[in-house]
Each structure stands twice: as structure tokens, then as C-alpha cells.
Scaffold this active site. Structure first.
Site, PDB file in Angstrom:
ATOM      1  N   SER A  65     -15.771   3.776 -23.143  1.00 42.84           N
ATOM      2  CA  SER A  65     -17.231   3.857 -23.085  1.00 42.84           C
ATOM      3  C   SER A  65     -17.720   5.191 -23.643  1.00 42.84           C
ATOM      4  CB  SER A  65     -17.733   3.670 -21.647  1.00 42.84           C
ATOM      5  OG  SER A  65     -19.106   3.382 -21.636  1.00 42.84           O
ATOM      6  N   SER A 117     -24.217   2.150 -19.776  1.00 46.22           N
ATOM      7  CA  SER A 117     -23.276   1.816 -20.858  1.00 46.22           C
ATOM      8  C   SER A 117     -23.054   0.331 -21.050  1.00 46.22           C
ATOM      9  CB  SER A 117     -21.932   2.509 -20.612  1.00 46.22           C
ATOM     10  OG  SER A 117     -22.020   3.877 -20.915  1.00 46.22           O
ATOM     11  N   LYS A 133     -23.469  -0.744 -24.591  1.00 51.42           N
ATOM     12  CA  LYS A 133     -22.442  -0.746 -25.634  1.00 51.42           C
ATOM     13  C   LYS A 133     -21.936  -2.152 -25.952  1.00 51.42           C
ATOM     14  CE  LYS A 133     -20.827   3.982 -24.745  1.00 51.42           C
ATOM     15  NZ  LYS A 133     -21.579   4.326 -23.522  1.00 51.42           N
TER      16      LYS A 133
END
Length: 476
Positions: free
Chosen positions: A84, A24, A27
Site C-alpha cells: 500500500s 488506501s 488504491k
């Protein structure tokens, strides 16, 4: 990787260029592009995003969005930054680029422009996918850009909780934020293939350090390792250092034309390359509307065959613009002179007695001075039956308060060059517009101004059909 965020100096690195699964941490790039899209008017934080079936079906961590649901972009951004959420990240990518695949291509173009040389993105959320890889160095670079390129949004990454529209969400790394003095972000990541990843930033007494860890065995061990690296950075960081913000890349939008061209043909454009590709051969399908039967205008020369040197073209365009301005000024002077003459004539006509001759008399030979007019003040002030409204300046804007932007470039010359080439490639819809280069903090905006809303919309749609970046500029 441990870096001084102020100068970009690396204090420590180990296997920093090994390509691994970023999870993640991906992101950060999704949000970076979202901030960029909002800044350039592609959409706003209030834009209502329709969640697709693809986004709604993403596995956890997720916000719990449903297919067909509408939600403001600001809530998706908060969910991606704080919780997230994978479904929120995918929805953001699809809202900006139309599909996750197209958004991944934009992510890769942006990564290249930021100097992330060993990163390849395949999706907007970071779930494990073949070829979706990055490095500790590249993610540290990205974290620094998030911090300095969009400081107005950076506080998102330090929020322990946030309102994500459908519910409140909690930060994935609140333990680090609450336990390490000065920590204020940035992003965690975990998958089985990646392990426990973290890019963290902390500030103490004006010193700011960024540390990145890939492949931790647990949240606790990863946080401990990052804390150790941050301490190392603060020990080595001087109290004062020459601040050097990372170079912000030029705006590319969804087309990416600003950097995907050879650089050797135009050194002035640096790493950004040319912004517009000129066709080298006839296209198989015309992007222009078909002519009505029976209308056979003379064929216009192909823009691709224009071989004039760009400096000559710009000079000629400037000469034409100057000539047009002079002609317009002369017309205004002529019109105002005519209005004055008519006013004087009307005044004289009211001053003389009815039936008197208004023919000029011969000038006496001995007359040393010429009297232009001798008019009785009361007679001139007498109101007329039908007063004539004298207009000294007529508005010619015709609602032409709109414009279009075709990119942001590292130099004024590059922006002017693109404006000329774009004007040549789309003469019909840009005819009558004014080319204007605007100096911005991040570069030079290339704009066409003086258009109606309809003209700007048509021009943008035609340019986008040619894969040229374009968005409308409304009245200021």
C-alpha cells in the site's frame, strides 16, 4: 456491506451509502486503471517509470522511491497492492495520465462507469483530502470488478510478500490472510480521518463472499468484524447460484469521451454515450499545420456542418468500399490476362521456324473443331536466353501493417458510427485507411487499419490533439 461475489446479491448492509474517507482502499481504483492501461497498450508492465519529485515526497506508507529514479511499472504495482505504498501509487497515476490531477479525473470517470455513484477521488493513494470520499457499497462494487474484470492480476492481493524491485515488501493485512480460511485479498486502508478500513474477499467450496468495513477502531477489531461479516455471507450464500459477472465498462483511456455525452440522442449507446464530440462551431486555433504562402486550395466544408444521417453515411461508405474492391479485382484479372497472352505469344514465337510467317491462316470451311495451337513440346521447353519473370500477384501493402484504435463500445453500431464520424473529422491523415470493427469479450473495438507506422502515429497525434482517445496497433 456483505455481498455474494458470484451474483452481486447483498446479504447485509449498514450505513453502506454514507460517504466516508476510503484511505488506501483508493488504491484498488489506481490498480484497476493500471491493469486497464496495460491491457490496451498505453504502457506495459516492463515500462520504465521515472519517479517525480511529487511522488517521491509522498508520506508513508511508502516504498522509499527517489526523485528521478527509474523503476518498472510491475514493481510499482506490487508495492501499491501489497505494501500500500503511497509513492508507488502516485508514480503509477503520473505514468498513465501525466499528472496526479489528470489521473484523478480518470479515476472519477471510471468510478462513474462502474456504477460507483457516491465516490469522488482526488488522488491516487487515498491520503486524506477534502472531497476524497467513498462508501462501503461503492468499494464493494469496485472490489468485485477488480476480481472479475482482471482475474489474471488478482493474485497480487493475496501475496504475503512480494519483490518490489528495490526491496521485498510484506502485505499490510497478512494476519487476516493467514488466519481466516479462504481469505485471498483484497485491500486495507488507514488514516486518522478514516480509521481502519478493509475490503476482504474469501472463497470456500465454490462460494465467494466480499465484505467491506469502514471506520474500524484497530486492525484487530476491524479484522474480527470483517471475519464476522464473511461468516454471515457464507451462511446465507447458496451452494449453487446463477453466476452474473459485473458489466465491464467500455474503454475510455485518458480522454473519457466514451461516457461524457447526452444519452437521449442515441439510445443504442446506453450508458456509455457517444464516443466522439463533433464541433458545433469554428475553433479559435487550427489543429492542422499552416499552409505555405501562395498555396490557396479550395476551402473544405466544415465537418461540423455535415448533416447526413449516419446510416446513410455508413451505407455510402460500404458501397464505395465494395466498388473499390470490384475495380481492384478487375485490374488483377486484366493484368493476369495480359501476362497469359504474352506467355502464349512467346511460346508460339519460339515454336515456328526462323523466317516463317506467323500470320493466321484462313480457317477451312469444313473444319468442325478449332485447334487453338499445335506447338512442339521440345520447342516450348527450350530455355530462352533471357527468361522473363512472370509475377502473378503483386504486393500492394507498402508496409501498411499498422492501425489505430479509437475506443471500445458496447455495440457494433456504436463502433461503426464512431469510425465514420472520426473519418469525417480527420480525413487528411485517415485517407486510404480501412475501417474495421473487432468483436472483443469486453465490447467492440473501433479500428482504422491498413496504415504505415508513420501514418498511424500522425493520425493518433492529431486525434489526441482533438481530445479523441487513440492508440496505435502494431503488426500482429
Amino acid at each position: 456491506m456483505v455481498m455474494d461475489a458470484r451474483s452481486g446479491e447483498v446479504y447485509y448492509s449498514e450505513n453502506a451509502d454514507t460517504r466516508l474517507h476510503p484511505a488506501s482502499l483508493t488504491k484498488m481504483m489506481t490498480l484497476y486503471i493500471a491493469f486497464e492501461a496495460v491491457e490496451h497498450g498505453e504502457l506495459s508492465m516492463d515500462t520504465m517509470v521515472t519517479v517525480s519529485r511529487n511522488a517521491a515526497s509522498e508520506p508513508p506508507s511508502k516504498l522509499g522511491l527517489r526523485a528521478g529514479q527509474k523503476i518498472q511499472l510491475r514493481y510499482l504495482v506490487r508495492a501499491a497492492a501489497v505494501k500500500s505504498a503511497n509513492d508507488a501509487a502516485t508514480a503509477i497515476g503520473e505514468a498513465i495520465s501525466g499528472s496526479e490531477a489528470a489521473f484523478a479525473r480518470r479515476m472519477n470517470r471510471t468510478a462513474k462507469a462502474l456504477g460507483m455513484t457516491r465516490t469522488t477521488f482526488k488522488n491516487a493513494h487515498g491520503l486524506t483530502e477534502e472531497g476524497h470520499l467513498s462508501t462501503a457499497r461503492d468499494m464493494t462494487i469496485l472490489g468485485r470488478h477488480v476480481l472479475y474484470d482482471y482475474p489474471e492480476y488478482y493474485n497480487l492481493f493475496s501475496r504475503v510478500t512480494a519483490d518490489a524491485g528495490v526491496r521485498m515488501v510484506s502485505h499490510t493485512n497478512r494476519r487476516m490472510l493467514e488466519s481466516y480460511a479462504g481469505a485471498d485479498g483484497i485491500k486495507t486502508g488507514y488514516t486518522r480521518a478514516a480509521g481502519f478500513n478493509l475490503v476482504a474477499s474469501a472463497e470456500r467450496g465454490g462460494e465467494r463472499v466480499i465484505a467491506t468495513v469502514f471506520g474500524g477502531n484497530s486492525t484487530a477489531s476491524r479484522n474480527a468484524q470483517v471475519a464476522k461479516l464473511l461468516e454471515l455471507g457464507f451462511q446465507k450464500a447458496p451452494n449453487r447460484v446463477a453466476f452474473s459477472a459485473p458489466g465491464r465498462p467500455g474503454y475510455m483511456g485518458n480522454s473519457g469521451l466514451n461516457i461524457e455525452v447526452a444519452r437521449d440522442s442515441d439510445p443504442s449507446l446506453g450508458n456509455y454515450g457517444k464516443a466522439v464530440r463533433m464541433a458545433s462551431a469554428a475553433t479559435t486555433r487550427s489543429l492542422r499545420p499552416m499552409l505555405r504562402p501562395g498555396s490557396e486550395p479550395e476551402p473544405a466544408p466544415l465537418v461540423a456542418e455535415v448533416q447526413l444521417d449516419i446510416e446513410t453515411v455508413i451505407a455510402e461508405a460500404q458501397e464505395v468500399a465494395a466498388a473499390e474492391q470490384i475495380a481492384a479485382a478487375e485490374q488483377v484479372v486484366e493484368a493476369e490476362s495480359e501476362i497469359v497472352a504474352q506467355a502464349v505469344e512467346a511460346a508460339v514465337a519460339t515454336a515456328v521456324a526462323p523466317g516463317a510467317s506467323v500470320a493466321p491462316r484462313a480457317r477451312p470451311v469444313e473444319m468442325a473443331q478449332v485447334t487453338l495451337a499445335s506447338v512442339d513440346a521440345d520447342a516450348v521447353a527450350t530455355p530462352q536466353p533471357e527468361a522473363t519473370e512472370v509475377v502473378s500477384r503483386v504486393s500492394t501493402s507498402g508496409g501498411r501493417h499498422w492501425g489505430i484504435n479509437v475506443g471500445r463500445f458496447p455495440s457494433r453500431y456504436a463502433a461503426e458510427k464512431v469510425l465514420v464520424k472520426t473519418a469525417l473529422s480527420e480525413m487528411s491523415s485517415l485517407d486510404g485507411s480501412l475501417r474495421k470493427v473487432v468483436d472483443r469479450p469486453g465490447g467492440y473495438d473501433a479500428n482504422f487499419m491498413g496504415m504505415t507506422r508513420e501514418m498511424a502515429d500522425l493520425a493518433c497525434r492529431r486525434l489526441q490533439a482533438q481530445q479523441v482517445t487513440c492508440f496505435m496497433i502494431g503488426p500482429s
